[in-house]
Design an enzyme around this catalytic site. Structure first.
Site, mmCIF file in Angstrom:
data_model
loop_
_atom_site.group_PDB
_atom_site.id
_atom_site.type_symbol
_atom_site.label_atom_id
_atom_site.label_comp_id
_atom_site.label_asym_id
_atom_site.label_seq_id
_atom_site.Cartn_x
_atom_site.Cartn_y
_atom_site.Cartn_z
ATOM 1 C CG ASP A 141 -2.213 -5.401 -2.611
ATOM 2 O OD1 ASP A 141 -3.506 -5.333 -2.459
ATOM 3 O OD2 ASP A 141 -1.363 -4.867 -1.875
ATOM 4 C CG HIS A 144 -6.027 -2.201 1.561
ATOM 5 N ND1 HIS A 144 -4.644 -2.012 1.667
ATOM 6 C CD2 HIS A 144 -6.749 -0.728 2.578
ATOM 7 C CE1 HIS A 144 -4.092 -0.927 2.503
ATOM 8 N NE2 HIS A 144 -5.586 -0.025 3.245
ATOM 9 C CD GLN A 193 -0.328 -8.623 -0.075
ATOM 10 O OE1 GLN A 193 0.090 -7.535 -0.222
ATOM 11 N NE2 GLN A 193 -1.578 -9.042 0.984
ATOM 12 N NE ARG A 236 2.430 -8.790 5.333
ATOM 13 C CZ ARG A 236 1.057 -8.878 4.574
ATOM 14 N NH1 ARG A 236 0.121 -9.816 5.333
ATOM 15 N NH2 ARG A 236 -0.048 -7.817 3.929
ATOM 16 C CB CYS A 248 -1.205 -0.114 1.457
ATOM 17 S SG CYS A 248 -1.206 -1.437 1.970
ATOM 18 C CE LYS A 285 -10.953 -8.260 7.907
ATOM 19 N NZ LYS A 285 -10.568 -9.086 8.256
ATOM 20 C CG HIS A 309 -3.872 -0.544 -2.589
ATOM 21 N ND1 HIS A 309 -2.484 -1.283 -2.853
ATOM 22 C CD2 HIS A 309 -4.093 -0.282 -1.294
ATOM 23 C CE1 HIS A 309 -1.997 -2.182 -2.048
ATOM 24 N NE2 HIS A 309 -2.999 -1.214 -1.031
HETATM 25 ZN ZN LIG Z 1 -3.269 -2.070 0.914
#
Ligand SMILES: [Zn+2]
Ligand SMILES: [Zn+2]
Length: 591
Positions: A338, A466, A336, A318, A289, A420, A340
């Protein structure tokens, strides 16, 4: 003997999958197990063992490993204890008495638990037969109430889950109210074992993890790499079609970035230690992000530019405890899928709707059913105002309703910075896997001062969403391997067809056929090894390749192939061009 304690302060029992009765049954069976083990192996020290989802375990310290024969003997002794119908007796005592008792028996693990209770405090036991355990219950009335149970396996487990501590032996088992339920459960386990992605990953040569590299770090082999590439290609094409823009961000960043984002404050536990670059601390990225925000911030945006949808197959690292790492499904480095989305408050609902639509499209392509959960504001710790939470949650809810998706409410289950939608996939054998997540961030836009210029000419805070739909490539592929049992459909099969010559006279034609199909865009191999045809057919079957194309002198003469489709058997002979077209069509139609 006194009254059993109330279960009011036992959320673990209330939340147990299957309910309180099943908790009592499995907890009691765990005691029967520990009772049998301590009788048969008096040198063993007992640690502890709770009911877990699907069964229970109990940890023991024993100098030598439990053998399969030991486990059989333990199970037989457990049946005797059940037949003896010993009552589970509840006993209250003082911590001092308990310390003296377990010190005398050198039960050091029990002494550790007792060390956390202040002097003069109270503790409780449950006793059945000669076995007495420090325990809060609840239990069945007696061991005779235990019906259908089974020891399933034994595995190493670090004391207190810490790899610096000694390794204990964890015996797993399960128990059900009836033999039929137990049998069904065991069949399910067997099916899951057959599909285990770690086993199939090895057999199909998809991926590996290495001690020299470190646990939780996945290496994709050519076949696994091809599978991932095809899925990523599909993902990218669909995102571009839907107005996403692909971005790439660095794998490391100065700590300054994570100070601004708050990750150092809130996520330090899952971030790896800093490295020194020119005297400045840097970190490997735990999230994508902040990088996407950096890109957004390089220019001023008006409401007319929005929404902006940045997408990245972004690799993050992580920390996960080594004990919970699991093949590709729980790892320390992962990519990910991912994205945004930066939008205005007015656009939020439509954006979420668009995400749900894309998600449905992607998941259907892999033949998943799924269930949605709407997770709302946590009760205690959260950022942002009540109004912001209400607005964002309502946008998520309305989008679900407009998409016609039923959802379950997960009251208080939101992240502390975001309401979420979490989505669980249901796989071919009915297991649920949390993969997609859609979150409306009420924190980062403030921390980074992310704005757009509205129609009123003033700067307003942007709404930031996200979302990851596969979750991560590692996890998604691991789950997909189990979902399909490694029988990948033609459109993502790393190898779609293998050409096998019936004998040495057809070798040249086989090589030529493979070349022709490859030029036509197929992922094809020719098995030209100096081996019997039947051995080659067996190997292709083990490799779960969708098409076997056996060619002999007759096919060479006619310019045809006689393909065999996995699951369908032998097909009519066809020209090589017709076969090529057939596989191309299946790829296009994603079958
Ligand atoms: Zn994010
Ligand atoms: Zn207990």
């Amino acid at each position: 003997m006194s009254m059993e304690p109330s279960l009011e302060d036992r959320p673990d029992v209330a939340a147990y999958p299957g309910g309180e009765e099943l908790y009592r049954l499995r907890h009691s069976t765990a005691h029967v197990l520990a009772s049998a083990v301590t009788e048969l192996f008096p040198e063993v020290k007992v640690a502890g063992g709770p009911p877990v989802e699907g069964g229970f375990y109990y940890d023991f310290a024993k100098p030598t490993p439990f053998t399969p024969e030991d486990l059989e003997q333990i199970e037989a002794r457990m049946r005797e204890i059940v037949a003896a119908d010993q009552p589970f007796e509840y006993i209250e005592t003082t911590v001092d008495e308990a310390r003296a008792r377990f010190a005398a028996a050198s039960e050091k693990y029990k002494l550790h638990f007792l060390s956390m209770i202040p002097d003069g405090g109270k503790v409780t036991y449950y006793q059945s037969g000669r076995f007495l355990d420090l325990c809060r219950g609840p239990h069945l009335a007696s061991t005779g109430r235990v019906r259908a149970f089974k020891i399933t396996h034994v595995a190493g487990a670090y004391w207190l889950g810490n790899e610096r501590n000694e390794m204990l032996q964890r015996i797993y088992g399960t128990a059900f109210p009836t033999q039929q339920e137990l049998d069904e459960h065991l069949k399910h386990i067997e099916e899951a074992l057959k599909r285990d992605h770690r086993r199939l990953g090895r057999e199909l040569d998809l991926f590996s993890v290495h001690d020299e590299v470190g646990p939780g770090l996945v290496h994709w082999h050519p076949k696994g790499g091809m599978l991932r590439h095809l899925i990523e290609e599909f993902w990218q094409a669909e995102h571009l079609r839907r107005g996403y823009q692909l971005v790439y961000t660095p794998h490391i960043a100065s700590e300054r970035l994570y100070q601004i984002s708050g990750h150092l404050e809130n996520y330090a536990d899952l971030m790896y230690s800093p490295m020194d670059i020119d005297g400045q601390p840097y970190r490997v990225k735990p999230m994508n992000c902040p990088g996407h925000i950096m890109i957004y911030q390089t220019r001023k945006h008006s409401y007319r530019d929005l929404p902006l949808r940045y997408a990245e197959l972004g690799t993050v690292y992580r920390y996960e405890r080594s004990g919970v790492l699991h093949g590709m499904e729980r790892v320390r480095g992962f990519t990910q899928d991912d994205s945004h989305i930066f939008c205005t408050p007015e656009q939020l609902e439509d954006e979420v709707l668009g995400i749900l639509d894309l998600m449905d499209f992607l998941l259907k392509a892999f033949h998943y059913e799924y269930v949605c959960y709407l997770a709302t504001r946590p009760k205690e710790k959260y950022l942002g105002s009540e109004e912001e939470w209400a607005f964002a949650t309502e946008a998520l809810r309305k989008a679900l309703v407009r998409r016609g998706l039923p959802y379950e409410l997960d009251e208080g289950g939101g992240a502390f910075y975001a309401p979420k939608i979490d989505v669980k996939l249901r796989d071919a054998i009915g297991r649920e896997w949390q993969c997609p997540t859609i979150q409306v961030d009420l924190n980062l836009p403030k921390r980074f001062g992310v704005h757009y210029t509205a129609a009123d000419g003033k700067d307003h805070e942007v709404v930031m969403v996200h979302r990851a739909l596969f979750g991560s490539m590692e996890r998604f592929v691991g789950i997909y391997v189990e979902h399909t049992g490694g029988e990948f459909p033609v459109w993502v099969a790393p190898v779609q067809a293998v050409v096998i010559p019936a004998n040495s006279k057809a070798t040249e034609y086989a090589a030529d056929t493979a070349r022709l199909l490859k030029e036509g865009g197929l992922r094809v191999e020719a098995d030209l090894r100096d081996d019997k045809m039947n051995a080659k057919i067996r190997d292709a079957e083990l490799a779960k390749i969708p098409y076997m194309v056996v060619v002999g002198p007759r096919e060479a003469e006619a310019g045809t192939v006689a393909p065999r489709r996995k699951g369908e058997g032998q097909l009519e002979p066809m020209t090589r061009e017709a076969f090529l077209e057939r596989v191309r069509r299946e790829t296009r139609e994603r079958t």
